[in-house]
Design a protein around this motif. Structure first.
Motif, mmCIF file in Angstrom:
data_model
loop_
_atom_site.group_PDB
_atom_site.id
_atom_site.type_symbol
_atom_site.label_atom_id
_atom_site.label_comp_id
_atom_site.label_asym_id
_atom_site.label_seq_id
_atom_site.Cartn_x
_atom_site.Cartn_y
_atom_site.Cartn_z
ATOM 1 N N ARG A 146 21.071 14.415 -2.617
ATOM 2 C CA ARG A 146 19.607 14.444 -2.509
ATOM 3 C C ARG A 146 19.019 15.540 -3.394
ATOM 4 O O ARG A 146 17.955 15.372 -4.001
ATOM 5 C CB ARG A 146 19.194 14.671 -1.059
ATOM 6 C CG ARG A 146 19.618 13.562 -0.099
ATOM 7 C CD ARG A 146 18.855 12.289 -0.368
ATOM 8 N NE ARG A 146 19.302 11.202 0.503
ATOM 9 C CZ ARG A 146 18.899 9.958 0.379
ATOM 10 N NH1 ARG A 146 18.039 9.636 -0.573
ATOM 11 N NH2 ARG A 146 19.359 9.018 1.192
ATOM 12 N N ALA B 75 20.353 4.977 -1.370
ATOM 13 C CA ALA B 75 20.703 5.740 -0.167
ATOM 14 C C ALA B 75 22.146 5.467 0.249
ATOM 15 O O ALA B 75 22.872 6.382 0.672
ATOM 16 C CB ALA B 75 19.749 5.393 0.968
ATOM 17 N N ASP B 76 22.571 4.216 0.107
ATOM 18 C CA ASP B 76 23.934 3.859 0.489
ATOM 19 C C ASP B 76 24.956 4.543 -0.413
ATOM 20 O O ASP B 76 25.991 5.019 0.063
ATOM 21 C CB ASP B 76 24.102 2.340 0.405
ATOM 22 C CG ASP B 76 25.498 1.889 0.825
ATOM 23 O OD1 ASP B 76 25.903 2.200 1.964
ATOM 24 O OD2 ASP B 76 26.176 1.242 0.018
ATOM 25 N N GLU B 77 24.674 4.631 -1.695
ATOM 26 C CA GLU B 77 25.604 5.265 -2.626
ATOM 27 C C GLU B 77 25.674 6.778 -2.440
ATOM 28 O O GLU B 77 26.686 7.397 -2.772
ATOM 29 C CB GLU B 77 25.220 4.933 -4.074
ATOM 30 C CG GLU B 77 25.445 3.486 -4.459
ATOM 31 C CD GLU B 77 26.891 3.058 -4.298
ATOM 32 O OE1 GLU B 77 27.795 3.867 -4.596
ATOM 33 O OE2 GLU B 77 27.133 1.918 -3.857
ATOM 34 N N SER C 212 25.219 8.237 0.567
ATOM 35 C CA SER C 212 25.567 8.549 1.953
ATOM 36 C C SER C 212 27.001 9.060 2.042
ATOM 37 O O SER C 212 27.816 8.849 1.141
ATOM 38 C CB SER C 212 25.402 7.301 2.825
ATOM 39 O OG SER C 212 26.297 6.275 2.411
ATOM 40 N N ARG D 162 18.916 -7.238 -7.953
ATOM 41 C CA ARG D 162 18.839 -6.899 -6.532
ATOM 42 C C ARG D 162 17.703 -5.944 -6.217
ATOM 43 O O ARG D 162 17.244 -5.870 -5.072
ATOM 44 C CB ARG D 162 20.173 -6.287 -6.081
ATOM 45 C CG ARG D 162 21.299 -7.325 -5.998
ATOM 46 C CD ARG D 162 22.674 -6.691 -6.084
ATOM 47 N NE ARG D 162 22.873 -5.701 -5.018
ATOM 48 C CZ ARG D 162 23.854 -4.806 -5.027
ATOM 49 N NH1 ARG D 162 24.698 -4.756 -6.054
ATOM 50 N NH2 ARG D 162 23.981 -3.966 -4.018
ATOM 51 N N SER D 163 17.220 -5.233 -7.235
ATOM 52 C CA SER D 163 16.095 -4.318 -7.030
ATOM 53 C C SER D 163 14.758 -4.981 -7.313
ATOM 54 O O SER D 163 13.696 -4.367 -7.125
ATOM 55 C CB SER D 163 16.255 -3.081 -7.927
ATOM 56 O OG SER D 163 17.444 -2.375 -7.624
ATOM 57 N N GLU E 161 26.158 14.173 0.821
ATOM 58 C CA GLU E 161 24.847 13.522 0.804
ATOM 59 C C GLU E 161 23.733 14.523 0.496
ATOM 60 O O GLU E 161 22.817 14.225 -0.271
ATOM 61 C CB GLU E 161 24.582 12.840 2.148
ATOM 62 C CG GLU E 161 23.256 12.089 2.193
ATOM 63 C CD GLU E 161 23.076 11.288 3.475
ATOM 64 O OE1 GLU E 161 22.003 10.686 3.640
ATOM 65 O OE2 GLU E 161 24.018 11.264 4.299
ATOM 66 N N ASN F 71 16.686 -0.067 -6.117
ATOM 67 C CA ASN F 71 16.370 -0.297 -4.707
ATOM 68 C C ASN F 71 16.760 0.913 -3.865
ATOM 69 O O ASN F 71 17.884 1.404 -3.955
ATOM 70 C CB ASN F 71 17.139 -1.541 -4.233
ATOM 71 C CG ASN F 71 16.864 -1.862 -2.783
ATOM 72 O OD1 ASN F 71 17.431 -1.243 -1.888
ATOM 73 N ND2 ASN F 71 15.999 -2.847 -2.548
ATOM 74 N N LYS F 72 15.825 1.424 -3.056
ATOM 75 C CA LYS F 72 16.051 2.653 -2.296
ATOM 76 C C LYS F 72 17.209 2.529 -1.313
ATOM 77 O O LYS F 72 17.932 3.505 -1.060
ATOM 78 C CB LYS F 72 14.769 3.068 -1.578
ATOM 79 C CG LYS F 72 13.678 3.582 -2.499
ATOM 80 C CD LYS F 72 12.463 4.034 -1.709
ATOM 81 C CE LYS F 72 11.438 4.735 -2.601
ATOM 82 N NZ LYS F 72 10.991 3.898 -3.725
ATOM 83 N N ALA F 73 17.382 1.349 -0.748
ATOM 84 C CA ALA F 73 18.478 1.157 0.193
ATOM 85 C C ALA F 73 19.834 1.257 -0.523
ATOM 86 O O ALA F 73 20.789 1.841 0.011
ATOM 87 C CB ALA F 73 18.350 -0.199 0.886
ATOM 88 N N ILE F 74 19.912 0.702 -1.724
ATOM 89 C CA ILE F 74 21.146 0.784 -2.510
ATOM 90 C C ILE F 74 21.434 2.239 -2.886
ATOM 91 O O ILE F 74 22.562 2.730 -2.764
ATOM 92 C CB ILE F 74 21.051 -0.082 -3.781
ATOM 93 C CG1 ILE F 74 20.917 -1.557 -3.407
ATOM 94 C CG2 ILE F 74 22.255 0.138 -4.684
ATOM 95 C CD1 ILE F 74 20.670 -2.476 -4.594
#
Length: 457
Positions: free
Chosen positions: A425, A413-415, A417, A89-90, A421, A408-411
């Motif tokens: 970070r 970020a989702d984990e 969030s 997926r990445s 959060e 993957n940055k979206a994955i």
């Protein structure tokens, strides 16, 4: 506590408390009792402890968070298939999933000899209960340990088989009825026993200076003791204690519901693990110093030095039995976690029921464990030559590099969030820039000292 609803096809922890108990149970094992006391005693006490805590904060927590992220984000129960899924997926090579492979192999190897050490622990419980060590001088107690190792078929093998079968049975029962149940029942008892034993050790050793000497040894650092070897030992023990680099926490993370904060969980588990290790030191070292025993005895502090101290203490036989019961509780919660990654992978790969996969894998680790019982040096080869210095740090290194730079940055970020959060970070900085450096150093130094340097000796 109300149950958290299951959100996807794999089994999940019934509550955040259940997950924390299982994760802490995985981390809090013989590494906190047997190995931590040995490392603390031989590496300068407080100087070692200071570096150890720093390693937990700046390396252990980032790697642990990374493993939880891979486990929960991947669409599988096993560490390997979760990593494969995320690599796909990445849009990166599945070579990155080799981190999970190395970790799974490490956990398989470790649990095979872990069952042997647990057998030693179990063998000591009746020795204390029936007064075998009562009034016995230090030399004879040391001989007792040697005799046990010299007669493995009668004194070790039965306990080894019992422990291996219990481990396999608990994993075969599944996440909720096996691993989670064991953690929820045993860990509170473990904590209570540990606190009582630490209190006993501190109070009973006050009169002869054992407590003050132990506190000074553990908490007053002698900076002259700090060197590269101590730092390497501290980092290695931090990784071993938390259980990173063994694919365990990736597998446990795959059972983690979405509404549980990964950063907060990583910090909580690491903090509890560290507190337990320090408390274990308080249960051991005051008695050792009070009896003027060798605090630099290494692994022997657990099986020879401590029994010597207990044998001469009021009520020592009961206290000694309680201590080794404590060690058994710690061992069983860790052994099920070490077996789980291989079982989860085998069940997914073959389509077998979890029960069948658990018993077949359990039989395999018990077969391999026989070599640690009967072949001289085999246990040291696995722990000190392969899993410890090579496979586990290599796994952890690949995992933080993948999580920090290739996932993957979206994955990602989702984990991260939701609750915690900001903390996530902050920890992510150490995932990217700190943990890889130190895990690389552990891998290089461990490989050099074990495999390369002897070639030039």
């Amino acid at each position: 506590m109300a149950s958290i609803p299951i959100e996807r096809g794999t089994a999940q922890w019934s509550s955040r408390f259940a997950f924390i108990m299982a994760a802490v149970g995985s981390s809090v094992g013989l590494g906190n009792l047997w190995r931590f006391s040995a490392e603390l005693g031989t590496n300068g006490g407080a100087a070692f402890l200071m570096i150890y805590i720093a390693c937990i904060v700046f390396v252990g927590i980032p790697v642990l968070m990374s493993e939880y992220i891979i486990g929960r984000a991947g669409n599988a129960s096993s560490a390997v298939r979760s990593s494969d899924d995320l690599a796909n997926r990445s849009g990166v090579s599945k070579v990155w999933s080799s981190g999970a492979w190395f970790g799974m192999i490490a956990s398989f190897l470790i649990v095979s000899f872990y069952c042997v050490v647990a057998a030693w622990v179990l063998a000591y419980i009746p020795k204390f209960l029936f007064g075998t060590f009562q009034g016995m001088p230090a030399g004879e107690i040391e001989q007792q340990f040697g005799l046990m190792l010299d007669n493995p078929t009668t004194q070790v093998l039965p306990w080894f088989l019992f422990f291996g079968l219990v481990t396999s049975w608990l994993v075969a029962r599944g996440v909720n009825k096996g691993i989670e149940l064991a953690a929820r029942l045993l860990m509170p008892v473990f904590f209570l026993l540990l606190i009582c034993l630490a209190a006993y050790s501190i109070i009973s050793s006050m009169g002869n200076g054992g407590t003050s000497d132990a506190l000074a040894f553990m908490f007053t650092p002698d900076f002259s003791k700090i060197n590269a070897e101590v730092a390497q030992s501290a980092l290695g023990q931090a990784c071993f204690s938390i259980g990173i680099g063994n694919a365990i926490m990736i597998t446990y993370g795959s059972y983690l519901p979405k509404n549980v904060s990964i950063p907060k969980s990583a910090v909580t588990v690491s903090l509890v693990d560290t507190v337990v290790a320090i408390t274990a030191g308080l249960a051991i070292f005051p008695v050792v110093f009070a009896n003027n025993l060798d605090f630099e005895a290494g692994a022997g502090i657990f099986f020879t030095t401590l029994p010597t101290a207990m044998s001469n203490a009021p009520g020592g036989m009961i206290v000694g039995a309680a201590f080794f019961f404590l060690a058994f509780f710690a061992a069983i919660t860790s052994s099920v976690s070490l077996l789980e990654p291989s079982v989860a992978y085998l069940a997914e790969k073959t389509g077998w029921a979890k029960k069948k996969a658990a018993w077949i894998t359990g039989a395999a680790i018990m077969t391999l464990g026989l070599a640690s019982i009967y072949v001289t040096g085999f246990m040291d080869f696995i722990d000190g030559g392969l899993a410890g210095p090579v496979l586990a740090p290599l796994s952890a290194l690949l995992i933080v590099l993948f999580t920090g730079w290739r996932l993957n940055k979206a994955i990602l970020a989702d984990e991260l969030s939701g609750p915690g959060e900001g903390l996530g970070r902050f920890i992510l900085f150490f995932v990217r820039y700190v943990a890889p450096i130190f895990m690389g150093l552990v891998l290089i130094l461990g490989t050099w000292s074990r495999w390369i340097a002897p070639l030039f000796a």
